[in-house]
Design a protein around this motif. Structure first.
Motif, PDB file in Angstrom:
ATOM      1  N   PRO A  38      10.652  26.591  -6.916  1.00 43.91           N
ATOM      2  CA  PRO A  38      11.096  27.739  -7.716  1.00 43.91           C
ATOM      3  C   PRO A  38      11.279  28.972  -6.838  1.00 43.91           C
ATOM      4  CG  PRO A  38       8.782  27.287  -8.094  1.00 43.91           C
ATOM      5  CD  PRO A  38       9.303  26.133  -7.298  1.00 43.91           C
ATOM      6  N   PRO A  39      12.182  29.867  -7.223  1.00 45.74           N
ATOM      7  CA  PRO A  39      12.387  31.086  -6.430  1.00 45.74           C
ATOM      8  C   PRO A  39      11.256  32.078  -6.631  1.00 45.74           C
ATOM      9  CG  PRO A  39      13.701  31.182  -8.417  1.00 45.74           C
ATOM     10  CD  PRO A  39      13.065  29.805  -8.400  1.00 45.74           C
ATOM     11  N   VAL A  40      11.207  33.066  -5.756  1.00 46.48           N
ATOM     12  CA  VAL A  40      10.265  34.179  -5.920  1.00 46.48           C
ATOM     13  C   VAL A  40      10.910  35.172  -6.882  1.00 46.48           C
ATOM     14  CG1 VAL A  40       9.108  36.109  -4.773  1.00 46.48           C
ATOM     15  CG2 VAL A  40       9.311  33.894  -3.612  1.00 46.48           C
ATOM     16  N   ILE A  41      10.204  35.505  -7.951  1.00 46.87           N
ATOM     17  CA  ILE A  41      10.748  36.409  -8.949  1.00 46.87           C
ATOM     18  C   ILE A  41      10.495  37.859  -8.520  1.00 46.87           C
ATOM     19  CG2 ILE A  41      10.751  37.087 -11.368  1.00 46.87           C
ATOM     20  CD1 ILE A  41      11.805  34.263 -10.789  1.00 46.87           C
ATOM     21  N   GLY A  42      11.587  38.603  -8.373  1.00 47.64           N
ATOM     22  CA  GLY A  42      11.488  39.982  -7.946  1.00 47.64           C
ATOM     23  C   GLY A  42      11.715  40.946  -9.095  1.00 47.64           C
ATOM     24  N   PRO A  43      12.047  42.187  -8.771  1.00 46.41           N
ATOM     25  CA  PRO A  43      12.327  43.193  -9.801  1.00 46.41           C
ATOM     26  C   PRO A  43      13.451  42.735 -10.726  1.00 46.41           C
ATOM     27  CG  PRO A  43      12.122  44.210  -7.642  1.00 46.41           C
ATOM     28  CD  PRO A  43      12.145  42.731  -7.413  1.00 46.41           C
ATOM     29  N   ARG A  44      13.375  43.156 -11.969  1.00 50.48           N
ATOM     30  CA  ARG A  44      14.383  42.818 -12.985  1.00 50.48           C
ATOM     31  C   ARG A  44      14.480  41.315 -13.218  1.00 50.48           C
ATOM     32  NH1 ARG A  44      19.341  46.804 -11.028  1.00 50.48           N
ATOM     33  NH2 ARG A  44      18.154  48.772 -11.099  1.00 50.48           N
ATOM     34  N   ARG A  45      13.381  40.603 -12.877  1.00 49.37           N
ATOM     35  CA  ARG A  45      13.310  39.153 -13.119  1.00 49.37           C
ATOM     36  C   ARG A  45      14.399  38.381 -12.376  1.00 49.37           C
ATOM     37  NH1 ARG A  45       8.767  37.517 -14.316  1.00 49.37           N
ATOM     38  NH2 ARG A  45       9.646  35.669 -15.320  1.00 49.37           N
ATOM     39  N   VAL A  46      14.819  38.901 -11.216  1.00 50.03           N
ATOM     40  CA  VAL A  46      15.834  38.225 -10.412  1.00 50.03           C
ATOM     41  C   VAL A  46      15.146  37.286  -9.429  1.00 50.03           C
ATOM     42  CG1 VAL A  46      17.684  38.524  -8.721  1.00 50.03           C
ATOM     43  CG2 VAL A  46      17.457  40.129 -10.626  1.00 50.03           C
ATOM     44  N   GLY A  47      15.586  36.031  -9.402  1.00 51.06           N
ATOM     45  CA  GLY A  47      15.000  35.065  -8.486  1.00 51.06           C
ATOM     46  C   GLY A  47      15.543  35.235  -7.080  1.00 51.06           C
ATOM     47  N   HIS A  48      14.660  35.146  -6.089  1.00 51.51           N
ATOM     48  CA  HIS A  48      15.072  35.266  -4.693  1.00 51.51           C
ATOM     49  C   HIS A  48      14.709  33.985  -3.942  1.00 51.51           C
ATOM     50  CE1 HIS A  48      16.280  39.442  -4.985  1.00 51.51           C
ATOM     51  NE2 HIS A  48      15.148  39.711  -5.612  1.00 51.51           N
ATOM     52  N   TYR A  49      15.627  33.530  -3.114  1.00 50.86           N
ATOM     53  CA  TYR A  49      15.483  32.282  -2.380  1.00 50.86           C
ATOM     54  C   TYR A  49      15.414  32.576  -0.884  1.00 50.86           C
ATOM     55  CZ  TYR A  49      17.086  30.377  -6.840  1.00 50.86           C
ATOM     56  OH  TYR A  49      17.218  30.068  -8.163  1.00 50.86           O
ATOM     57  N   GLY A  50      14.754  31.685  -0.128  1.00 50.70           N
ATOM     58  CA  GLY A  50      14.579  31.908   1.304  1.00 50.70           C
ATOM     59  C   GLY A  50      15.076  30.754   2.142  1.00 50.70           C
ATOM     60  N   GLY A  51      14.636  30.745   3.411  1.00 45.80           N
ATOM     61  CA  GLY A  51      15.085  29.740   4.358  1.00 45.80           C
ATOM     62  C   GLY A  51      14.694  28.328   3.984  1.00 45.80           C
ATOM     63  N   ASP A  52      13.547  28.164   3.295  1.00 50.32           N
ATOM     64  CA  ASP A  52      13.139  26.820   2.908  1.00 50.32           C
ATOM     65  C   ASP A  52      14.086  26.232   1.867  1.00 50.32           C
ATOM     66  OD1 ASP A  52      12.274  28.741   1.104  1.00 50.32           O
ATOM     67  OD2 ASP A  52      10.552  27.566   0.433  1.00 50.32           O
ATOM     68  N   HIS A  53      14.568  27.090   0.938  1.00 47.68           N
ATOM     69  CA  HIS A  53      15.542  26.616  -0.054  1.00 47.68           C
ATOM     70  C   HIS A  53      16.856  26.216   0.628  1.00 47.68           C
ATOM     71  CE1 HIS A  53      12.845  29.234  -2.464  1.00 47.68           C
ATOM     72  NE2 HIS A  53      13.025  28.310  -3.391  1.00 47.68           N
ATOM     73  N   LEU A  54      17.292  27.032   1.585  1.00 47.22           N
ATOM     74  CA  LEU A  54      18.534  26.750   2.298  1.00 47.22           C
ATOM     75  C   LEU A  54      18.414  25.447   3.089  1.00 47.22           C
ATOM     76  CD1 LEU A  54      21.323  28.011   2.783  1.00 47.22           C
ATOM     77  CD2 LEU A  54      20.374  29.126   4.805  1.00 47.22           C
ATOM     78  N   ALA A  55      17.270  25.243   3.741  1.00 46.43           N
ATOM     79  CA  ALA A  55      17.065  24.031   4.530  1.00 46.43           C
ATOM     80  C   ALA A  55      16.991  22.792   3.635  1.00 46.43           C
ATOM     81  CB  ALA A  55      15.792  24.162   5.363  1.00 46.43           C
ATOM     82  N   ARG A  56      16.340  22.919   2.472  1.00 51.28           N
ATOM     83  CA  ARG A  56      16.262  21.784   1.549  1.00 51.28           C
ATOM     84  C   ARG A  56      17.640  21.438   0.979  1.00 51.28           C
ATOM     85  NH1 ARG A  56      11.592  19.566  -0.453  1.00 51.28           N
ATOM     86  NH2 ARG A  56       9.691  20.417   0.472  1.00 51.28           N
ATOM     87  N   LEU A  57      18.432  22.468   0.676  1.00 47.53           N
ATOM     88  CA  LEU A  57      19.793  22.207   0.193  1.00 47.53           C
ATOM     89  C   LEU A  57      20.602  21.466   1.247  1.00 47.53           C
ATOM     90  CD1 LEU A  57      20.955  25.429  -1.725  1.00 47.53           C
ATOM     91  CD2 LEU A  57      20.873  23.084  -2.606  1.00 47.53           C
ATOM     92  N   ALA A  58      20.471  21.892   2.507  1.00 44.56           N
ATOM     93  CA  ALA A  58      21.201  21.230   3.584  1.00 44.56           C
ATOM     94  C   ALA A  58      20.774  19.773   3.720  1.00 44.56           C
ATOM     95  CB  ALA A  58      20.971  21.977   4.900  1.00 44.56           C
ATOM     96  N   LEU A  59      19.477  19.508   3.582  1.00 37.87           N
ATOM     97  CA  LEU A  59      18.969  18.139   3.658  1.00 37.87           C
ATOM     98  C   LEU A  59      19.492  17.300   2.502  1.00 37.87           C
ATOM     99  CD1 LEU A  59      17.142  15.936   4.807  1.00 37.87           C
ATOM    100  CD2 LEU A  59      15.208  16.982   3.604  1.00 37.87           C
ATOM    101  N   ILE A  60      19.456  17.854   1.294  1.00 39.07           N
ATOM    102  CA  ILE A  60      19.953  17.134   0.118  1.00 39.07           C
ATOM    103  C   ILE A  60      21.433  16.800   0.267  1.00 39.07           C
ATOM    104  CG2 ILE A  60      20.421  17.327  -2.362  1.00 39.07           C
ATOM    105  CD1 ILE A  60      17.914  19.154  -2.501  1.00 39.07           C
ATOM    106  N   GLU A  61      22.225  17.790   0.705  1.00 38.02           N
ATOM    107  CA  GLU A  61      23.663  17.573   0.876  1.00 38.02           C
ATOM    108  C   GLU A  61      23.926  16.525   1.941  1.00 38.02           C
ATOM    109  OE1 GLU A  61      26.475  19.160  -0.801  1.00 38.02           O
ATOM    110  OE2 GLU A  61      24.770  19.289  -2.169  1.00 38.02           O
ATOM    111  N   GLU A  62      23.131  16.525   3.011  1.00 34.48           N
ATOM    112  CA  GLU A  62      23.313  15.531   4.069  1.00 34.48           C
ATOM    113  C   GLU A  62      23.009  14.132   3.542  1.00 34.48           C
ATOM    114  OE1 GLU A  62      24.699  14.072   7.190  1.00 34.48           O
ATOM    115  OE2 GLU A  62      24.423  16.247   7.330  1.00 34.48           O
ATOM    116  N   MET A  63      21.941  13.999   2.758  1.00 40.55           N
ATOM    117  CA  MET A  63      21.598  12.685   2.210  1.00 40.55           C
ATOM    118  C   MET A  63      22.681  12.203   1.250  1.00 40.55           C
ATOM    119  SD  MET A  63      17.423  12.673   1.744  1.00 40.55           S
ATOM    120  CE  MET A  63      17.277  14.223   0.875  1.00 40.55           C
ATOM    121  N   GLN A  64      23.237  13.118   0.463  1.00 41.65           N
ATOM    122  CA  GLN A  64      24.338  12.733  -0.420  1.00 41.65           C
ATOM    123  C   GLN A  64      25.551  12.306   0.385  1.00 41.65           C
ATOM    124  OE1 GLN A  64      25.217  15.741  -3.441  1.00 41.65           O
ATOM    125  NE2 GLN A  64      24.066  14.487  -4.884  1.00 41.65           N
TER     126      GLN A  64
END
Length: 251
Positions: A38-64
């Motif tokens: 899950p993302p980190v919830i910041g001001p105004r309830r906006v979710g923020h994503y970091g390098g771990d999310h980006l790296a996991r997306l890259a891994l998922i896309e590579e496996m697909q």
């Protein structure tokens, strides 16, 4: 842009999707299946994503990209430690990418930037070409190895000169070729009397295992070298915490 910690930039879901080269809908789908934390919830309830999310997306896309089903991807990710760093995830992605044969495609400059997940300057393209990730194939066409592109783009942000990066690449290639030559000799001698089909089957099974072993061994060896380097530098600087056991603190 806000940050989730002192060093890691936080991305909105739109920025994350753009950097990863996927759609927002894809990010939300993966999140709903538990493939992304899950993302980190910041001001105004906006979710923020970091390098771990980006790296996991890259891994998922590579496996697909390698033809793995969603169920297989879910099983694979469940087996990974939950606290893997972006770097560790990149290592896993490199292993997955190594299972596929080299695949060169010819794309336009615009498509190259889209696949890179970010705009590429002329200098960026030149550095990618120097690393043999892309090669000019015409006025507005580039041959690109899709399996290397993401890694090459990450290298653009490494705070080292291009000369240092290329020297490191040359060193890695020389040692990798030497290791591959010796390993292939060992395997060739081990299956010299077997049928050709057995040799091909053994090669297919051994390839990912050998790559994983090489990556793991190199990663551990590099970590030990860097730790020794840092410890030596601290000792030379007289940094706190480097006192030998039993030494009395100075008055």
């Amino acid at each position: 842009m806000t940050t989730t910690d002192a060093d890691e930039p936080a991305l909105t879901i739109d920025e994350l999707a753009a950097r990863a080269g996927v759609t927002v809908r894809t990010v939300r789908f993966y999140s709903s299946r538990g493939l992304l934390p899950p993302p980190v919830i910041g001001p105004r309830r906006v979710g923020h994503y970091g390098g771990d999310h980006l790296a996991r997306l890259a891994l998922i896309e590579e496996m697909q990209h390698q033809g793995m089903t969603l169920a297989a991807i879910e099983r694979h990710l469940r087996q990974l430690p939950p606290d893997l760093s972006p770097h560790d995830l990149a290592v896993h992605r490199a292993v997955v990418a190594s299972w596929a044969p080299e695949s060169l495609e010819t794309v336009s400059r615009r498509e190259l930037g889209r696949r890179a997940g970010r705009p590429l300057t002329d200098e960026d393209v030149e550095r990618l070409a120097a690393m043999d990730v892309v090669a000019r194939a015409g006025e507005d066409a580039f041959r690109v190895d899709s399996g290397l592109l993401r890694l090459g783009v990450e290298m653009l942000d490494v705070p080292l000169s291009q000369e240092t990066v290329l020297a490191a690449r040359t060193t890695l290639i020389e040692h990798a070729r030497a290791a591959a030559h010796e390993l292939s000799g060992l395997l060739r001698d081990a299956v010299a009397e077997r049928d050709t089909r057995d040799v091909k089957s053994l090669s297919a099974h051994m390839h990912p295992l050998v790559v994983q072993a090489l990556l793991t061994t190199f990663q551990r060896s590099l970590r030990e070298e860097l730790r020794e380097w840092v410890d030596t530098a601290r000792a030379e600087d007289g940094a706190p915490g480097d006192r030998a056991p039993g030494d009395a603190p100075s008055a």
